[in-house]
Write an enzyme that holds these catalytic residues in place. Structure first.
Site, PDB file in Angstrom:
ATOM      1  N   LYS A 111       1.046  -1.248  -0.078  1.00 60.12           N
ATOM      2  CA  LYS A 111      -0.122  -0.019   0.079  1.00 60.12           C
ATOM      3  C   LYS A 111       0.692   1.073   0.019  1.00 60.12           C
ATOM      4  CE  LYS A 111      -4.060   2.069   2.761  1.00 60.12           C
ATOM      5  NZ  LYS A 111      -4.693   1.706   3.807  1.00 60.12           N
ATOM      6  N   SER A 115      -9.883   1.565   2.892  1.00 61.75           N
ATOM      7  CA  SER A 115      -8.851   2.229   1.979  1.00 61.75           C
ATOM      8  C   SER A 115      -7.796   1.499   1.221  1.00 61.75           C
ATOM      9  CB  SER A 115      -8.341   3.369   2.788  1.00 61.75           C
ATOM     10  OG  SER A 115      -7.354   3.043   3.725  1.00 61.75           O
ATOM     11  N   SER A 162     -10.001  -0.721   7.230  1.00 62.79           N
ATOM     12  CA  SER A 162      -9.309  -0.657   5.697  1.00 62.79           C
ATOM     13  C   SER A 162      -8.722  -1.817   5.050  1.00 62.79           C
ATOM     14  CB  SER A 162      -8.306   0.580   5.705  1.00 62.79           C
ATOM     15  OG  SER A 162      -9.246   1.776   5.406  1.00 62.79           O
TER      16      SER A 162
HETATM   17  N1  GLN Z   1     -13.196   3.808   6.313  1.00 59.92           N
HETATM   18  C1  GLN Z   1     -12.830   4.406   7.669  1.00 59.92           C
HETATM   19  C2  GLN Z   1     -12.385   5.923   7.261  1.00 59.92           C
HETATM   20  O1  GLN Z   1     -12.553   6.479   6.292  1.00 59.92           O
HETATM   21  C3  GLN Z   1     -11.447   3.452   7.963  1.00 59.92           C
HETATM   22  C4  GLN Z   1     -10.215   3.849   7.202  1.00 59.92           C
HETATM   23  C5  GLN Z   1      -9.157   3.006   7.467  1.00 59.92           C
HETATM   24  O2  GLN Z   1      -9.108   1.915   7.983  1.00 59.92           O
HETATM   25  N2  GLN Z   1      -7.756   3.402   7.191  1.00 59.92           N
HETATM   26  O3  GLN Z   1     -11.690   6.254   8.295  1.00 59.92           O
END
Ligand code: GLN
Length: 486
Positions: free
Chosen positions: A79, A154, A178
């Site tokens: 990532k 994400s 995410s």
């Molecule tokens: N979707 C969640 C957010 O937008 C989690 C994101 C994540 O785990 N990085 O904060």
């Protein structure tokens, strides 16, 4: 079998026996990326030359008898939140579009030390804020099961690339879901380890009390292999605990005899897809068939988890992202007269809408006069949520629940409605709030052929039980075996 479709374990066995050349394997995946990634957009940066170089090096090392272990010569994605020395690291943002870090994240370094071949940097929501990979400055990633749909986020680039066989696995991050949510939406395995299991050094910070790195792969065994390689204490991250790292591949057992699994009634939320509910219930009865004792449990503060998260995570983000001011590194706005104007314009032009929304939410929650009402209150609720889990784990070894309330949604469907987007993580967030390890594994398909995931959680630092339950279920069902046609 065509090379990109091998699991890590399969490729690794062949490489070890010198029946498969890491160079050939890497070439075949790079070719596939070339052919398919224009449509999927799973990589922000593809490191063709560097990958071939390290594959060649791996090959030479192995043929001279210097075999480093199961990741040696294995092509992986990473990532684009993990800093990579001399390689652009964007975190999905215009702010870091041209940022070339002078050092490696601990996760990056550990992968390199294990002999892994890094194919490139996977697409992601900007600064990991999102559930669909649509907030990326580099354009959305598509779900390989239906290109009109999101892969989740994400770590959507990592999940989509893993599902589409554009890498044998990837490492992502999970602050509120995410890793697990995109894994569920793309039909792959994704694991968030305990907070403190994997070093956060060099992992670009979003919400430091929640962020954690973990693998996305096609099998639980592959997850165990990567997790064993990236875990462990790190003097550069004081929140990373000095607890021995077991060989997680030793937890790959085939039945669930003697295990007690709790099913939290609060996780079958209103508005959940019928297909998701049915598949999860079927998975639970399959676990019962495998010898587990299934009991209903209650985690009474579950309904406050998303609210708590959207105070704590933006608060920490507003502080972490203060460093992007155009002074030392990253984007700097042009044509500014004063320092103040440079700050303003840099941040106004360098961040996308969602990131700005989070910074404003967090700054507000931390501001004097609101701190007690929001931030402090959220911290107290955080303790209540953690206590719910502590109570539950007095009676059960693991907790099993659906990973997401619905399957992959259409690109654009939720971008105008942040609250709807935030609710995608309603079932993954509590695990982060409590710092627990959790995995999502495939457990079926919806009537329109989209993957469904189920998650397994356990006590802090009991990754072994998580892997045990997930592997036993996977071995007896094989939902993850089918790969999408792209
Ligand atoms: N979707 C969640 C957010 O937008 C989690 C994101 C994540 O785990 N990085 O904060």
């Amino acid at each position: 079998m065509e090379l990109p479709f091998l699991t890590i374990k399969q490729a690794s066995n062949l490489i070890k026996q010198k029946e498969l050349s890491p160079l050939e394997l890497t070439k075949s995946i790079l070719e596939r990326i070339q052919e398919k990634d224009e449509r999927l957009n799973t990589y922000i940066t593809v490191l063709s030359e560097k990958a071939l170089e390290s594959a060649k090096k791996a090959e030479e090392e192995i043929s001279s008898g210097n075999y480093l272990g199961p990741l040696h010569g294995i092509p992986l994605g990473l990532k684009d939140i993990f800093v990579t020395k001399d390689i652009t690291t964007t975190c999905g943002s215009k702010m870091l579009e041209n940022f070339i870090p002078p050092y490696n994240a601990t996760v990056t370094q550990k992968l390199l030390d294990s002999g892994a071949v890094i194919l490139g940097k996977n697409n992601m929501d900007e600064f990991a804020m999102g559930s669909s990979t649509e907030t990326s400055y580099f354009g959305p990633t598509a779900n390989p099961w239906d290109l009109k749909r999101v892969p989740g986020g994400s770590s959507g680039g990592s999940a989509s690339a893993t599902a589409a066989s554009l890498c044998l696995g990837s490492v992502g991050t999970d602050t509120g879901g995410s890793i697990r949510q995109p894994a569920a939406l793309c039909g792959v395995v994704g694991m968030k380890p305990t907070y403190g299991r994997v070093s956060r050094f060099g992992m670009i910070a979003f919400a430091s009390s929640l962020d954690q790195a973990g693998p996305l792969t096609n099998t639980v065994e592959d997850t165990a292999i990567i997790l064993s390689a990236i875990s462990g204490a790190d003097p550069k991250d004081s929140t990373c605990l000095d607890i021995p790292v077991p060989d997680y591949t030793q937890s790959l057992k085939s039945d669930l005899k003697g295990l007690k699994i709790g099913i939290p009634k609060e996780y079958f939320v209103e508005g959940m897809d019928k297909d998701v509910e049915d598949a999860s219930k079927k998975a639970i009865s399959e676990m019962e068939n495998l010898g587990a004792e299934i009991v209903e449990i209650s985690l009474p503060h579950t309904q406050y988890a998303v609210l708590t998260y959207y105070i704590i995570a933006p608060s920490e983000a507003s502080s972490n992202l203060a460093r992007y001011d155009g002074v030392k590194y990253g984007f700097r706005a042009e044509d500014t007269q004063t320092l103040r104007e440079m700050y303003f314009k840099t941040r106004a032009q360098g961040f996308g809408d969602e990131v700005k929304r989070r910074i404003m939410l967090g700054t507000y929650a931390l501001s004097s006069g609101y701190y007690d009402a929001y931030y402090l209150k959220a911290q107290k609720v955080r303790t209540l949520i953690k206590n719910d889990f502590d109570e539950a784990f007095k009676n059960v070894d693991a907790i099993v629940a659906p990973t997401t309330p619905e399957v992959a949604f259409k690109i654009g469907e939720k971008t105008q409605d942040p609250i709807k987007m935030y609710l995608s993580d309603v079932l993954t967030i509590p695990c982060n709030i409590a710092g627990l390890p959790g995995i999502s594994i495939p457990c079926g398909y919806s009537s329109n052929g989209l993957p469904i995931g189920i998650q397994v959680l356990a006590k802090p630092f009991d990754e072994e039980t998580v892997i045990h339950v997930a592997h036993a279920y996977e071995q007896n069902t094989n939902w993850g075996e089918k790969r999408p046609e792209v």
